[in-house]
Design an enzyme around this catalytic site. Structure first.
Site, short mmCIF file in Angstrom:
data_model
loop_
_atom_site.label_atom_id
_atom_site.label_comp_id
_atom_site.label_asym_id
_atom_site.label_seq_id
_atom_site.Cartn_x
_atom_site.Cartn_y
_atom_site.Cartn_z
N GLU A 90 0.74 -1.24 0.13
CA GLU A 90 -0.01 0.14 0.01
C GLU A 90 0.56 1.28 -0.03
O GLU A 90 1.82 1.40 0.59
CB GLU A 90 -1.01 -0.24 1.19
CG GLU A 90 -2.09 -1.12 1.23
CD GLU A 90 -2.90 -1.31 2.21
OE1 GLU A 90 -4.29 -1.48 2.00
OE2 GLU A 90 -2.66 -1.02 3.39
N CYS A 103 3.77 8.54 0.23
CA CYS A 103 4.54 7.63 1.14
C CYS A 103 4.64 6.23 0.86
O CYS A 103 3.71 5.47 0.42
CB CYS A 103 3.14 7.45 2.29
SG CYS A 103 3.59 6.63 3.90
N CYS A 110 6.89 -6.23 9.02
CA CYS A 110 7.96 -5.74 9.55
C CYS A 110 8.53 -6.44 10.69
O CYS A 110 7.80 -7.22 11.35
CB CYS A 110 7.56 -4.26 10.15
SG CYS A 110 8.50 -3.22 10.73
N CYS A 114 6.40 -2.77 16.74
CA CYS A 114 5.71 -1.95 17.61
C CYS A 114 4.46 -2.29 18.02
O CYS A 114 3.58 -2.50 17.23
CB CYS A 114 5.93 -0.64 16.87
SG CYS A 114 7.69 -0.27 16.58
N CYS A 117 1.26 -0.58 15.86
CA CYS A 117 1.45 -0.63 14.42
C CYS A 117 0.68 -1.66 13.94
O CYS A 117 1.32 -2.70 14.21
CB CYS A 117 2.85 0.04 14.12
SG CYS A 117 2.97 0.00 12.37
N GLY A 158 6.77 -1.23 7.00
CA GLY A 158 8.25 -1.58 7.14
C GLY A 158 9.18 -0.68 7.68
O GLY A 158 8.85 0.51 7.80
N GLU A 159 10.33 -1.10 8.04
CA GLU A 159 11.47 -0.40 8.66
C GLU A 159 12.77 -0.16 7.63
O GLU A 159 13.24 -1.19 7.24
CB GLU A 159 11.98 -0.97 9.89
CG GLU A 159 13.49 -0.37 10.51
CD GLU A 159 13.35 1.05 10.53
OE1 GLU A 159 12.31 1.36 11.01
OE2 GLU A 159 14.49 1.73 10.12
N SER A 190 11.91 7.78 7.46
CA SER A 190 11.51 7.55 8.80
C SER A 190 11.95 6.35 9.52
O SER A 190 11.52 5.28 8.78
CB SER A 190 9.87 7.71 8.83
OG SER A 190 9.61 7.76 10.23
N SER A 211 11.24 7.94 14.90
CA SER A 211 9.85 7.50 15.77
C SER A 211 10.45 7.29 17.37
O SER A 211 10.91 6.34 17.53
CB SER A 211 9.03 6.34 15.20
OG SER A 211 8.94 6.42 13.83
N LEU A 212 10.33 8.15 18.30
CA LEU A 212 10.57 8.15 19.46
C LEU A 212 9.42 7.52 20.55
O LEU A 212 9.54 6.43 21.00
CB LEU A 212 10.94 9.54 20.15
CG LEU A 212 12.21 10.24 19.93
CD1 LEU A 212 12.32 11.32 20.76
CD2 LEU A 212 13.30 9.08 20.18
N ASN A 287 -3.50 6.44 15.73
CA ASN A 287 -4.66 6.01 14.78
C ASN A 287 -5.10 4.49 15.10
O ASN A 287 -4.27 3.81 15.23
CB ASN A 287 -4.34 6.01 13.20
CG ASN A 287 -3.94 7.27 12.74
OD1 ASN A 287 -4.57 8.13 13.16
ND2 ASN A 287 -2.67 7.57 12.09
N CYS A 330 -1.06 6.71 9.41
CA CYS A 330 0.17 6.03 9.87
C CYS A 330 -0.09 4.98 10.63
O CYS A 330 -1.09 4.88 11.56
CB CYS A 330 0.93 7.13 10.87
SG CYS A 330 1.56 8.68 10.24
N1 SAH Z 1 9.22 1.92 10.49
C1 SAH Z 1 9.35 3.29 10.35
C2 SAH Z 1 8.24 3.87 9.26
C3 SAH Z 1 7.09 3.56 9.33
S1 SAH Z 1 5.96 3.87 10.49
C4 SAH Z 1 9.15 4.11 11.42
O1 SAH Z 1 8.89 3.48 12.62
O2 SAH Z 1 9.49 5.54 11.63
C5 SAH Z 1 5.75 5.78 10.18
C6 SAH Z 1 5.18 6.43 11.45
O3 SAH Z 1 3.76 6.05 11.77
C7 SAH Z 1 6.15 6.28 12.70
O4 SAH Z 1 6.29 7.50 13.35
C8 SAH Z 1 5.16 5.49 13.70
O5 SAH Z 1 5.50 5.74 14.92
C9 SAH Z 1 3.91 6.11 13.13
N2 SAH Z 1 2.67 5.11 13.76
C10 SAH Z 1 2.73 3.68 13.70
N3 SAH Z 1 1.66 3.20 14.21
C11 SAH Z 1 0.84 4.28 14.48
C12 SAH Z 1 -0.53 4.53 14.98
N4 SAH Z 1 -1.32 3.54 14.97
N5 SAH Z 1 -1.08 5.87 14.75
C13 SAH Z 1 -0.15 6.91 14.68
N6 SAH Z 1 1.04 6.61 14.44
C14 SAH Z 1 1.50 5.57 13.84
#
Ligand code: SAH
Length: 342
Positions: A90, A103, A110, A114, A117, A158-159, A190, A211-212, A287, A330
């Protein structure tokens, strides 16, 4: 047959030279494909006929098939792209004031797991090839030709830094002046903060977003298991140490999750952690999805968190995700894989 979209201009130089042509022919080739969208060697009429045939024997132009197009209320478009292995990727095109940001995904599934996600819940399926990464840009470019893509963010499934070699190749291709010609300022990677990979990218290969999502080690390890290998403090220390950044700043992303990391104390701890670091902070309200285990914070909590950062002179923005209504926000990509898993 070898897919043309797997190759950088440097590699194409070597290929045309091996075919007995001058290396500048590779630049012409790149212009045909990436600037004019011509995907047929025989139509490239400023190339010698023999070279055109040799190229046609060597390469195909294979793009993912546009399988599904879903329009969001906010103007975003989610493309379901089918790869030749039957996997679905996607990719989301997001129009915003004067920009069209694409995007792009770098993996199916992945490994990072996390907690918040959807893609993390799928688990890892496989890396995308260079051609499959570039293929997302080209497929959308061909489909949406009336809207020029102005920015690319590697923030899809993915990362990106876990598929480093292919990502680096794709970054080179999208930035090639005789090709897609994106300035590195318009390309963002990212990451969860894989520091070894980051060292290969920063400062000039792309903009960096990290992503912190937490302000303390324990909290981050809970949400993002990778924190046990690349802890928060090492990531922040690395960003502090970055030199030659010019006007560029690292972006920190922070997904705000109700009752987990959205309290005023969390905001103050984040401010303390990042004190003196030249950065931008993007706050992303969580989200939800049908598979969600967390909740979206109240607007009040988001605003309070935001003001604490602003009061301490941080550049901080609340980034409401695009395309949430169509599962393109996201952390929502790849929902189909979970539906199949049941
Ligand atoms: N793996 C990479 C890129 C993919 S995620 C990363 O972690 O940065 C892209 C962004 O979406 C990241 O900042 C992640 O923290 C955020 N994200 C993941 N799940 C989410 C959710 N359910 N709601 C809002 N943001 C989310």
């Amino acid at each position: 047959m070898d897919n043309f979209f797997n190759h950088t201009l440097k590699e194409l130089h070597a290929v045309v030279e091996k075919m007995g042509a001058k290396s500048y022919r590779a630049r012409q080739l790149s212009q045909w494909v990436y600037q004019r969208g011509v995907l047929d060697f025989h139509s490239m009429d400023n190339l010698p006929k023999a070279l055109r045939s040799a190229l046609a024997d060597e390469f195909c132009f294979e793009l993912p098939e546009v399988n599904e197009i879903v329009h969001s209320e906010d103007g975003s478009i989610k493309f379901g792209l089918l790869l030749n292995t039957g996997h679905l990727v996607e990719t989301v095109l997001m129009p915003e004031k004067g920009r069209n940001t694409l995007c792009v995904s770098t993996q199916i599934g992945c490994k990072m797991a996390c907690q918040f996600c959807v893609t993390g819940h799928i688990g890892f399926v496989r890396d995308l090839s260079v051609a499959e990464i570039i293929g997302q840009v080209m497929a959308v470019k061909q489909y949406a030709h009336n809207r020029r893509i102005t920015n690319i963010v590697f923030m899809g499934m993915g990362e990106p830094l876990d598929n480093l070699e292919n990502l680096m190749c794709a970054l080179e291709i999208v930035q090639e002046a005789h090709g897609l010609d994106f300035s590195y300022r318009r390309v963002t990677v990212s990451t969860v903060g894989l520091l070894d990979g980051l060292r290969s990218i920063a400062p000039r290969k792309a903009q960096i977003a990290i992503s912190l999502n937490a302000s303390c080690e324990a909290g981050r390890s809970e949400l993002m298991p990778i924190n046990r290998i690349y802890p928060l403090h090492d990531i922040v220390a690395y960003v502090r140490s970055l030199k030659n950044m010019g006007r560029q700043r690292v972006t920190f992303e922070y997904v705000l999750i109700k009752g987990i990391n959205d309290s005023p104390d969390d905001a103050r701890a984040l401010a303390e952690l990042l004190a003196g670091v030249r950065c931008k902070i993007n706050l992303i309200p969580y989200n939800a999805s049908p598979h969600a285990i967390f909740q979206t914070p109240d607007e009040e909590a988001v605003n309070r968190f935001h003001s604490i950062l602003l009061d301490r002179n941080f550049t901080a923005l609340v980034r409401d995700s695009h395309a949430k209504d169509i599962g393109g926000g996201c952390g929502q990509l790849g929902m189909k894989y979970l539906e199949e898993k049941g």
